[in-house]
Write a protein that holds these residues in place. Structure first.
Motif, mmCIF file in Angstrom:
data_model
loop_
_atom_site.group_PDB
_atom_site.id
_atom_site.type_symbol
_atom_site.label_atom_id
_atom_site.label_comp_id
_atom_site.label_asym_id
_atom_site.label_seq_id
_atom_site.Cartn_x
_atom_site.Cartn_y
_atom_site.Cartn_z
ATOM 1 N N ILE A 29 0.831 -1.198 0.000
ATOM 2 C CA ILE A 29 0.000 0.000 0.000
ATOM 3 C C ILE A 29 0.870 1.254 0.000
ATOM 4 O O ILE A 29 1.768 1.395 0.844
ATOM 5 C CB ILE A 29 -0.948 0.011 1.218
ATOM 6 N N HIS A 30 0.624 2.115 -0.987
ATOM 7 C CA HIS A 30 1.199 3.452 -1.075
ATOM 8 C C HIS A 30 2.719 3.471 -0.906
ATOM 9 O O HIS A 30 3.464 3.126 -1.809
ATOM 10 C CB HIS A 30 0.520 4.370 -0.055
ATOM 11 N N CYS A 31 3.182 3.880 0.290
ATOM 12 C CA CYS A 31 4.599 4.152 0.507
ATOM 13 C C CYS A 31 5.467 2.915 0.571
ATOM 14 O O CYS A 31 6.690 3.027 0.719
ATOM 15 C CB CYS A 31 4.786 4.976 1.781
ATOM 16 N N VAL A 32 4.876 1.715 0.432
ATOM 17 C CA VAL A 32 5.708 0.522 0.334
ATOM 18 C C VAL A 32 6.638 0.626 -0.876
ATOM 19 O O VAL A 32 7.710 0.005 -0.915
ATOM 20 C CB VAL A 32 4.833 -0.754 0.248
ATOM 21 N N ALA A 33 6.253 1.452 -1.856
ATOM 22 C CA ALA A 33 7.120 1.655 -3.015
ATOM 23 C C ALA A 33 8.402 2.394 -2.649
ATOM 24 O O ALA A 33 9.362 2.420 -3.429
ATOM 25 C CB ALA A 33 6.366 2.418 -4.108
ATOM 26 N N ASP A 34 8.410 3.004 -1.452
ATOM 27 C CA ASP A 34 9.611 3.688 -0.950
ATOM 28 C C ASP A 34 10.169 2.944 0.267
ATOM 29 O O ASP A 34 10.774 3.532 1.149
ATOM 30 C CB ASP A 34 9.258 5.132 -0.572
ATOM 31 N N CYS A 35 9.949 1.640 0.280
ATOM 32 C CA CYS A 35 10.362 0.810 1.413
ATOM 33 C C CYS A 35 11.440 -0.179 0.954
ATOM 34 O O CYS A 35 11.365 -0.713 -0.160
ATOM 35 C CB CYS A 35 9.143 0.054 1.947
ATOM 36 N N PHE A 36 12.435 -0.401 1.798
ATOM 37 C CA PHE A 36 13.505 -1.369 1.520
ATOM 38 C C PHE A 36 14.134 -1.122 0.143
ATOM 39 O O PHE A 36 14.374 -2.044 -0.643
ATOM 40 C CB PHE A 36 12.961 -2.807 1.578
ATOM 41 N N THR A 37 14.407 0.123 -0.157
ATOM 42 C CA THR A 37 14.852 0.487 -1.506
ATOM 43 C C THR A 37 16.256 -0.011 -1.841
ATOM 44 O O THR A 37 16.643 -0.016 -3.010
ATOM 45 C CB THR A 37 14.796 2.010 -1.692
ATOM 46 N N ALA A 38 17.016 -0.418 -0.817
ATOM 47 C CA ALA A 38 18.344 -0.979 -1.094
ATOM 48 C C ALA A 38 18.273 -2.437 -1.515
ATOM 49 O O ALA A 38 19.275 -3.016 -1.948
ATOM 50 C CB ALA A 38 19.239 -0.844 0.139
ATOM 51 N N SER A 39 17.096 -3.058 -1.397
ATOM 52 C CA SER A 39 16.921 -4.464 -1.745
ATOM 53 C C SER A 39 16.363 -4.592 -3.153
ATOM 54 O O SER A 39 15.183 -4.382 -3.393
ATOM 55 C CB SER A 39 15.977 -5.156 -0.754
ATOM 56 N N ASN A 40 17.211 -4.956 -4.088
ATOM 57 C CA ASN A 40 16.758 -5.149 -5.458
ATOM 58 C C ASN A 40 15.756 -6.308 -5.555
ATOM 59 O O ASN A 40 14.833 -6.272 -6.367
ATOM 60 C CB ASN A 40 17.952 -5.415 -6.379
ATOM 61 N N ARG A 41 15.961 -7.314 -4.706
ATOM 62 C CA ARG A 41 15.057 -8.459 -4.727
ATOM 63 C C ARG A 41 13.636 -8.039 -4.317
ATOM 64 O O ARG A 41 12.656 -8.449 -4.921
ATOM 65 C CB ARG A 41 15.564 -9.561 -3.802
#
Length: 356
Positions: A95-107
């Motif tokens: 949901i929403h800001c999950v797109a800006d979550c764990f951004t260092a993880s390419n997987r």
């Protein structure tokens, strides 16, 4: 209420959903509460703020994970475990800001399918349903919402079912992607509690989670029309609306006048069954829900009989004639555990929703 991942085996009355939240720029405490509110009647909710719990879902056998979070770090091992959970048939709803979550993880970014690029100011905009056959948005009209509109950077292919127009481009507001046996669904709305508590978006959260858990929404709701009189052709009007609605169809028509049921077959086709007696209609008709288009003084009689026959019922307005009749109708449907409602042709308009 279950509070830890390890408590999963203690209660299995509903499918389990792990809700993960946390980060900055958003009210995650209230957000998690509202997500739980959207899911509570269908799922058993476990809430966590620990990233490590996302690595336990494969063994804990949750049906789905819902992530409403921003920032943070996730190890490759944790991302791999979450990826395996989905690939093995689990669901992931972002949901929403999950797109800006764990951004260092390419997987993780590849699993989710996209990454936050930027956003405009909080503003009012329209969410447009672009695939009305998709179960998350089926029978959902386009709606206005005041929110923060994200633009995304793609990391995987996905199927878009809702968009919003921003800066000359239709931006994804909802999409689904398949990963192995499982599904990932992303909903771009959800910046603040006002959005997460919006009745349209609450429904989308629940539907997204149900679809992520593997529900197909293939079942057809069969409707039986009682009252096919010629005045205003309301029987035909309702029948056409039902048959044009994904997941619904008219299977039976009842009217005391054989000429009207003959006309129903002409207008709706020979596949419907027709009756000229209400009791036989309720006893022998193959349908799940009654649409009552009878004269006003017969509304209560039909509703009580339908409830006793184990049928849901929607009646034309007015609901009935007297308060006593209303009480009888409500009591009968409650005792039968069936839905009872009335058509109010303006009740679902956006301006009425705003006032409510």
């Amino acid at each position: 209420m279950i509070t830890t991942v390890e408590d999963y085996s203690m209660a299995r009355t509903k499918p389990g959903v792990l809700v993960f939240s946390g980060g900055g720029y958003h009210d995650f405490e209230r957000g998690a509460e509202l997500i739980g509110q959207a899911l509570a009647d269908r799922f058993r909710i476990t809430h966590t703020t620990k990233v490590g719990d996302l690595a336990k879902v494969s063994g804990a056998k949750f049906a789905a994970v819902v992530i409403y979070a921003q920032g943070g770090t996730m190890t490759d091992a944790q991302a791999k475990s979450l990826e395996k959970f989905v690939s093995d048939g689990g669901g992931l709803v972002g949901i929403h800001c999950v797109a800006d979550c764990f951004t260092a993880s390419n997987r993780f970014k590849k699993l989710l399918g996209s990454e936050f690029a930027t956003h405009g100011p909080i503003t009012d905009f329209q969410v447009t349903v672009t695939d009305p056959t998709h179960p998350v948005v089926a029978r959902t009209e386009d709606f206005q919402i005041t929110d923060e509109l994200y633009t995304l950077k793609d990391h995987s292919d996905y199927h878009v079912f809702a968009t919003a127009h921003w800066q000359g481009v239709d931006r994804p507001m909802g999409y689904e992607r398949r990963v192995g046996k499982g599904r990932v669904i992303y909903l771009a709305n959800g910046h603040d509690p006002g959005v997460l508590g919006n009745r349209y978006f609450q429904r989308l959260i629940q539907r997204a989670t149900r679809v992520a858990c593997g529900e197909t929404f293939d079942a057809i709701v069969r409707a039986g029309i009682i009252g096919y009189g010629g005045a205003f052709n309301m029987g035909l009007h309702h029948s056409q609306l039902i048959n044009d609605t994904l997941g619904m169809c008219v299977t039976a028509v009842c009217d005391v006048d054989p000429a009207r049921t003959d006309q129903a077959k002409v207008e709706l086709g020979d596949t419907i069954t027709t009756f000229n007696n209400m009791n036989r209609f309720l006893r022998d008709g193959e349908f799940d829900m009654v649409i009552s288009i009878l004269p006003h003084h017969l509304h209560a009689k039909a509703a009580v009989a339908a409830a006793k026959a184990g049928k849901h019922l929607i009646t034309e307005k007015p609901f009935c004639i007297t308060l006593k009749e209303a009480d009888q109708m409500i009591a009968a449907s409650a005792e039968a555990g069936k839905m009872l409602s009335v058509f109010h042709n303006r009740r679902w308009d956006a301006d009425f929703h705003l006032m409510l």
